[in-house]
Design an enzyme around this catalytic site. Structure first.
Site, short mmCIF file in Angstrom:
data_model
loop_
_atom_site.label_atom_id
_atom_site.label_comp_id
_atom_site.label_asym_id
_atom_site.label_seq_id
_atom_site.Cartn_x
_atom_site.Cartn_y
_atom_site.Cartn_z
CB SER A 254 -48.22 105.20 -30.33
OG SER A 254 -47.10 105.68 -29.61
CE LYS A 255 -53.24 104.08 -24.26
NZ LYS A 255 -53.64 105.44 -24.47
NE ARG A 256 -43.50 105.59 -28.60
CZ ARG A 256 -42.91 106.53 -29.32
NH1 ARG A 256 -42.08 107.37 -28.77
NH2 ARG A 256 -43.14 106.61 -30.62
#
Ligand code: GLU
Ligand code: ZN
Length: 492
Positions: A254-256
């Site tokens: 994910s974006k993280r």
């Protein structure tokens, strides 16, 4: 059997790595098997739909070079390939399923459903989902409600006390107790729109999809779909659930973890073939000890038995390595074309000068041999090449001075080497190097102690692309000017 596979994204976001991996594997499977690859837009969620995401889907696949045989823009024997243009078909099939006893009308209003959810919460039994209240409505009662014009949804009637099983091409036999399956999910919403389950199954059936290849997160939906195929009396497609793509911490990518949308990779200067190569290996191994595969290679090699069951870990460092490999494979002129937009953006050709003049273009082309080996990203080229285009800011005297040397001695060595600049430029590289070596010896200095101040003077930094090559590109006049500036610093 005709092999027909599809990529069926919901246009509710930008294309990301996981989606592209699904698209790529479907594409490769179709190509390897001589089958068809279909794009279908699953745009039933109109609240999150945006035309921009549809465009992004096509742009992304085109940029990567993944082509399709049938789709919204191409048409095909089973058009339209956009679910919002097929609503009538879904409605008709929801009603058909009701008449076959595989689905039922539910008239529960929001008030009842939220009271139900609250009671479930309060009971702390962990029971969730629809309580099948309307499943036992009599036919007469149902007819009466319909005649009254009560709003309704249509729900799938999950057979009770049974087990639903299917054999996943990758994971093997999978069994779900129906009691663990989402109780009687909605197929047709009160506004007449289908849910994902209904539209997906109806379309896969009518589009004659032979294999459903999608990420493993869709496994819980599959028993529902199998139950629907059974209720319709249709054969279900083969299933192949693809390994998840994780970040290095073991959580779903994910974006993280960093960039995930293909746009971001594209904007940071990743090459499409590098990205394809890397994504094509997320969850698949083609041959031992080999890393570099073109799309064509993968088309020839792909098969389901080369897929891994275990999740794939997305390694940004590894992708960077691939990108570097593909940069080095590019012809210099082609690299220049890729670098130009980044170079303009970084004002490489001067402030307010977007386009290079002929000399600058030539310089950029010639600089490729110097910088190609040193960049992993296209966008890294302009800063690395900047010293070739304008005089660097001279660093403080300290920066020029080799270990264990005095400033005065450093200045002396730089001044000595500046006298042989014309020879260093005109001699072939090996001879030029030999010349510095012998001169250094004559001056009682180490070769590195001569090279380092010259490097800082010419490039503004202790670390730079090869010195002699740089010197040759800069030319005598520029080299002399910079050495002069460096000597001035060293006199302070
Ligand atoms: N529309 C679904 C998605 O967004 C398709 C899932 C499937 O392949 O069945 O991925
Ligand atoms: Zn109900």
């Amino acid at each position: 059997m005709d092999i027909r596979v599809r990529y069926a994204p919901s246009p509710t976001g930008l294309q990301h790595i996981g989606g592209v991996r699904t698209a790529l594997f479907n594409y490769l499977f179709a190509r390897a098997q001589g089958g068809s690859f279909i794009i279908r837009l699953e745009d039933t969620d109109r609240s999150r739909f945006a035309q921009e995401y549809v465009q992004n889907l096509f742009d992304t696949l085109n940029w990567l070079g993944i082509s399709w045989d049938e789709g919204p823009d191409k048409g095909g024997a089973f058009a339209p390939y956009v679910q919002s243009e097929r609503f009538e078909l879904y409605r008709k099939h929801a009603l058909e399923l009701v008449s076959k006893g595989g689905a039922y009308y539910c008239f529960c209003d929001e008030e009842r459903l939220s009271a139900m959810r609250k009671a479930q919460d309060d009971s702390k039994t962990g029971v969730t989902g629809y309580d099948r209240h309307c499943r036992s409505l009599s036919e007469d009662q149902t007819k009466a409600y319909l005649a009254e014009g009560r709003p309704y949804v249509i729900r799938l009637k999950i057979p009770l006390d049974e087990v639903t099983s299917f054999t996943d091409k990758l994971l093997g036999p999978i069994e779900w107790k129906n009691s663990d399956v989402n109780p009687d999910p909605v197929l047709l919403k009160s506004d007449g729109f289908p849910t994902y389950h209904l539209a997906n199954v109806v379309d896969d059936h009518y589009m004659k999809i032979s294999h459903v290849m999608r990420a493993q997160e869709w496994i819980p939906s599959t028993p529902l779909h199998v139950i629907m195929y059974n209720a319709f009396g249709w054969e279900h497609p083969e299933y192949c659930h693809l390994p998840m793509v994780m970040g290095q911490d073991g959580h779903k990518l994910s974006k993280r973890h960093g960039d995930t949308s293909v746009n971001e990779f594209r904007d940071s200067g990743y090459l499409p073939d590098a990205l394809l190569n890397y994504v094509g290996m997320l969850g698949a191994s083609y041959q031992d000890g080999r890393d570099i595969y073109s799309l064509k290679d993968m088309e020839g090699l792909f098969s389901i038995d080369k897929l891994n069951k275990a999740p794939a870990v997305f390694d940004y460092k590894k992708l960077e390595w691939f990108n570097g490999q593909y940069i080095r494979q590019r012809a210099d002129a082609e690299l220049v074309q890729l670098i130009l937009p980044f170079a303009s953006h970084a004002n490489l050709f001067g402030p307010a000068q977007a386009e290079p003049d002929a000399a600058q273009l030539d310089l950029l082309l010639k600089s490729m041999t110097l910088i190609k080996e040193r960049i992993s990203f296209i966008k890294d080229a302009p800063p690395i090449a900047a010293y070739l285009f304008s005089d660097p800011v001279m660093p403080a005297a300290q920066e020029f001075i080799p270990k264990k040397l005095e400033q005065a001695r450093t200045r002396e060595l730089l001044s000595l080497v500046s006298e042989i600049l014309p020879d260093l430029i005109s001699l072939p590289e090996e001879e030029a190097e030999a010349l510095i070596r012998s001169k250094a010896e004559a001056w009682g200095a180490k070769m590195g102690d001569v090279m380092m101040p010259l490097r800082v003077a010419l490039t503004g930094s202790k670390v730079s692309p090869p010195l002699l090559g740089s010197l040759r590109l800069l030319g005598l006049e520029t080299a002399r000017r910079r050495v002069g500036m460096a000597l001035a610093v060293l006199r302070t």
